[in-house]
Design an enzyme around this catalytic site. Structure first.
Site, PDB file in Angstrom:
ATOM      1  N   ASP A  52     -19.926 -45.225  10.043  1.00  0.00           N
ATOM      2  CA  ASP A  52     -19.649 -44.657   8.965  1.00  0.00           C
ATOM      3  C   ASP A  52     -21.048 -45.053   7.591  1.00  0.00           C
ATOM      4  O   ASP A  52     -21.485 -45.873   8.409  1.00  0.00           O
ATOM      5  CB  ASP A  52     -18.537 -45.413   8.334  1.00  0.00           C
ATOM      6  CG  ASP A  52     -17.894 -44.713   6.813  1.00  0.00           C
ATOM      7  OD1 ASP A  52     -18.109 -43.519   6.171  1.00  0.00           O
ATOM      8  OD2 ASP A  52     -17.737 -46.048   6.276  1.00  0.00           O
ATOM      9  N   SER A  53     -21.191 -44.012   6.299  1.00  0.00           N
ATOM     10  CA  SER A  53     -22.440 -44.953   5.610  1.00  0.00           C
ATOM     11  C   SER A  53     -21.792 -46.795   5.378  1.00  0.00           C
ATOM     12  O   SER A  53     -22.818 -46.347   5.107  1.00  0.00           O
ATOM     13  CB  SER A  53     -22.152 -43.909   4.343  1.00  0.00           C
ATOM     14  OG  SER A  53     -20.459 -43.991   3.532  1.00  0.00           O
ATOM     15  N   TYR A  99     -23.430 -41.897   1.202  1.00  0.00           N
ATOM     16  CA  TYR A  99     -24.244 -40.704   1.243  1.00  0.00           C
ATOM     17  C   TYR A  99     -23.940 -39.586   0.828  1.00  0.00           C
ATOM     18  O   TYR A  99     -24.580 -38.193   0.633  1.00  0.00           O
ATOM     19  CB  TYR A  99     -23.495 -40.653   3.050  1.00  0.00           C
ATOM     20  CG  TYR A  99     -24.194 -41.191   4.226  1.00  0.00           C
ATOM     21  CD1 TYR A  99     -25.348 -42.434   4.000  1.00  0.00           C
ATOM     22  CD2 TYR A  99     -24.280 -41.258   5.912  1.00  0.00           C
ATOM     23  CE1 TYR A  99     -25.155 -42.915   4.523  1.00  0.00           C
ATOM     24  CE2 TYR A  99     -24.799 -41.931   6.663  1.00  0.00           C
ATOM     25  CZ  TYR A  99     -25.191 -43.218   5.571  1.00  0.00           C
ATOM     26  OH  TYR A  99     -25.892 -43.587   7.171  1.00  0.00           O
ATOM     27  N   GLY A 100     -22.432 -39.611  -0.026  1.00  0.00           N
ATOM     28  CA  GLY A 100     -21.801 -38.866  -0.239  1.00  0.00           C
ATOM     29  C   GLY A 100     -22.653 -37.828  -1.734  1.00  0.00           C
ATOM     30  O   GLY A 100     -22.617 -36.718  -1.143  1.00  0.00           O
ATOM     31  N   ASN A 126     -16.838 -39.080   6.268  1.00  0.00           N
ATOM     32  CA  ASN A 126     -16.828 -37.766   6.041  1.00  0.00           C
ATOM     33  C   ASN A 126     -17.615 -36.816   5.987  1.00  0.00           C
ATOM     34  O   ASN A 126     -17.809 -35.666   6.157  1.00  0.00           O
ATOM     35  CB  ASN A 126     -15.223 -37.461   5.034  1.00  0.00           C
ATOM     36  CG  ASN A 126     -14.216 -37.612   5.119  1.00  0.00           C
ATOM     37  OD1 ASN A 126     -13.471 -36.802   6.199  1.00  0.00           O
ATOM     38  ND2 ASN A 126     -13.091 -38.340   5.859  1.00  0.00           N
ATOM     39  N   THR A 127     -18.085 -36.910   4.736  1.00  0.00           N
ATOM     40  CA  THR A 127     -19.825 -36.541   4.294  1.00  0.00           C
ATOM     41  C   THR A 127     -20.345 -36.170   5.926  1.00  0.00           C
ATOM     42  O   THR A 127     -20.579 -35.027   6.155  1.00  0.00           O
ATOM     43  CB  THR A 127     -20.359 -37.857   3.497  1.00  0.00           C
ATOM     44  OG1 THR A 127     -19.702 -38.026   2.445  1.00  0.00           O
ATOM     45  CG2 THR A 127     -21.666 -36.862   2.916  1.00  0.00           C
ATOM     46  N   CYS A 130     -11.189 -38.991   3.108  1.00  0.00           N
ATOM     47  CA  CYS A 130     -12.217 -39.577   2.409  1.00  0.00           C
ATOM     48  C   CYS A 130     -11.860 -41.436   2.869  1.00  0.00           C
ATOM     49  O   CYS A 130     -10.853 -41.440   2.984  1.00  0.00           O
ATOM     50  CB  CYS A 130     -13.226 -40.049   1.495  1.00  0.00           C
ATOM     51  SG  CYS A 130     -14.159 -41.540   1.025  1.00  0.00           S
ATOM     52  N   THR A 131     -12.441 -41.817   3.775  1.00  0.00           N
ATOM     53  CA  THR A 131     -11.722 -43.440   4.519  1.00  0.00           C
ATOM     54  C   THR A 131     -11.399 -44.374   3.460  1.00  0.00           C
ATOM     55  O   THR A 131     -11.213 -44.907   3.925  1.00  0.00           O
ATOM     56  CB  THR A 131     -12.759 -44.077   5.069  1.00  0.00           C
ATOM     57  OG1 THR A 131     -14.353 -43.774   4.820  1.00  0.00           O
ATOM     58  CG2 THR A 131     -13.030 -42.887   7.083  1.00  0.00           C
TER      59      THR A 131
END
Lengths: 272, 272
Positions: free
Chosen positions: B16-17, B48-49, B80-81, B191-192
């Site tokens: 994940d970011s 990252y979004g 998600n991004t 979104c996590t």
């Protein structure tokens, strides 16, 4: 690093972790309209606030090197986090180019402004945990008392444009009610984004507390220093700032308008 | 990239970011307790979004390469991004290692769950602007209607621990009132971080709207896929996840507790 040919016509270099430093660009433009400004915003790695000191120091060196390529006559560290945790890295990297940071400028102005000797400081988690504002204020006068509070939601609220939103007021009340009730007479906005929320902050702190905008403070200090060195730009032109960013976020145009109140000029994308 | 020796005992790699993907780690642990998990959170470059697609795709490749060093039998993209904008980059980099992303898993589950055919999706600015959830849902059934809304303040509110705060409720009302009134019967948390705010979200959407947690959806999909391939770990042990991060933020311990509900185990710091 000391091979620069600098002159009064050289630009002032300003960097920040992202777009927040544009409040410093705006303040320098207002204070020194004839100066050329080169700005680097590290938008690919923003925010610095929650990151570790090791990482912040590495980023500070890299950001300084990007500005040095443009032979500035002065470097202004618009990022409070870098000013708090890595100003020495910027100074070492910049060699004999003078470096000034928002933090010390804000601290000095707060120390001159206070009458009660009790000063509040708000900023990001990293800035507040570093205790750097308190140290800088106590370097001015060790009798002064500093009350600090981290306000991590102010940056996202400002960037979302929630300037007058009731949620912003609730968050500001949560963050500021303690500090406003602690008999301070001066409050330092220790993050470049916070001037965007100045009105809601003032509504909570009330008229008895004087607000110090570190962006305005550092612009005033830049003028003093350049004037003392005979390095003020003698021109009368008014150039657009040269903008460099490490990433072009989708909201960049909108955020530029929010911070600067004008339309976005050309932007240079630089690799990091 | 296809030289890996993978077996049922190989770990599941998740990235994940930042720390948000820990909601996926938690869901995979609940769903597949015998699996070893290796997690990389790119905490030095989060979020990252708001970044550009070019930058997000570069980060996605680098994150995948970090996981590949540990020879995973599957890669789950918890971001998600990245799922929206760079899943193909992860697949190319991973070679013959199967890759699944939260986005498609959430979209598939929403498409199975809806009765009215009208589905809401909330996520970061980049996820929503990419329109990737709507595309993925329409791949399941092109008759379905998707109503999307970016909720940029949910991540900072969750990370600040403002879970039950009235400001969070006001922000959630601002973001969700339109979408909740648009006759959707299913809402995807795209979104996590959002599962952390699930209760306040449900209070606004009400009992008529079924909430799809993409983290749970991707964990279920991982189980199906590993089972079909005979790659489920036959062990009965319950190991702690192997955690890797690109920076150790000051609040990491606190955030880990917020996301996982347990104390932080050892963490490996990796350079990027």
């Amino acid at each position: 690093m000391s091979q620069h040919k600098i002159s009064p016509d050289s630009p002032i270099g300003i960097f920040d972790s992202g777009i927040g430093g544009l409040t410093v660009v705006k303040a320098v433009q207002a204070c020194l309209p004839a100066e050329r400004i080169i700005y680097f915003g590290d938008t690919a790695r923003v925010p610095y606030g929650p990151k570790s000191q090791v990482t912040i120091r590495r980023y500070a060196r890299e950001d300084t090197e990007i500005l040095l390529k443009h032979q500035p006559k002065m470097i202004i560290v618009a990022c409070n986090t870098v000013s708090a945790l890595a100003l020495d890295v910027v100074e070492q990297t910049a060699g004999d180019i003078p470096v000034i940071g928002v933090l010390k400028a804000g601290a000095e102005l707060a120390a001159r402004r206070t009458r009660s000797g009790k000063i509040g400081v708000i900023g990001t988690q990293a800035t507040i945990l570093s205790n750097a504002y308190a140290c800088a204020i106590n370097e001015e006068n060790r009798e002064f008392e500093v009350v600090s509070k981290a306000c991590p939601l102010f940056v996202p609220l400002a960037e979302e444009g929630f300037i007058d939103h009731p949620a912003t007021r609730l968050v500001a009340e949560e963050y500021l009610s303690g500090i406003a009730g602690s008999e301070i007479d001066t409050l330092v906005l220790g993050c470049t984004h916070y001037p965007i929320l100045r009105r809601v902050i003032e509504q909570i702190t009330g008229p008895g507390i004087s607000i110090i905008d570190s962006a305005e403070a550092v612009a005033g200090k830049a003028r003093e220093l350049l004037s003392a060195q005979g390095m003020l730009n003698p021109g009368t032109g008014k150039a657009l700032p040269h903008l460099m960013v490490s990433d072009l976020p989708q909201k960049f145009r909108e955020l530029y308008r929010l911070f600067m109140g004008t339309e976005l000029p050309d932007v240079e994308l630089v690799g990091i």
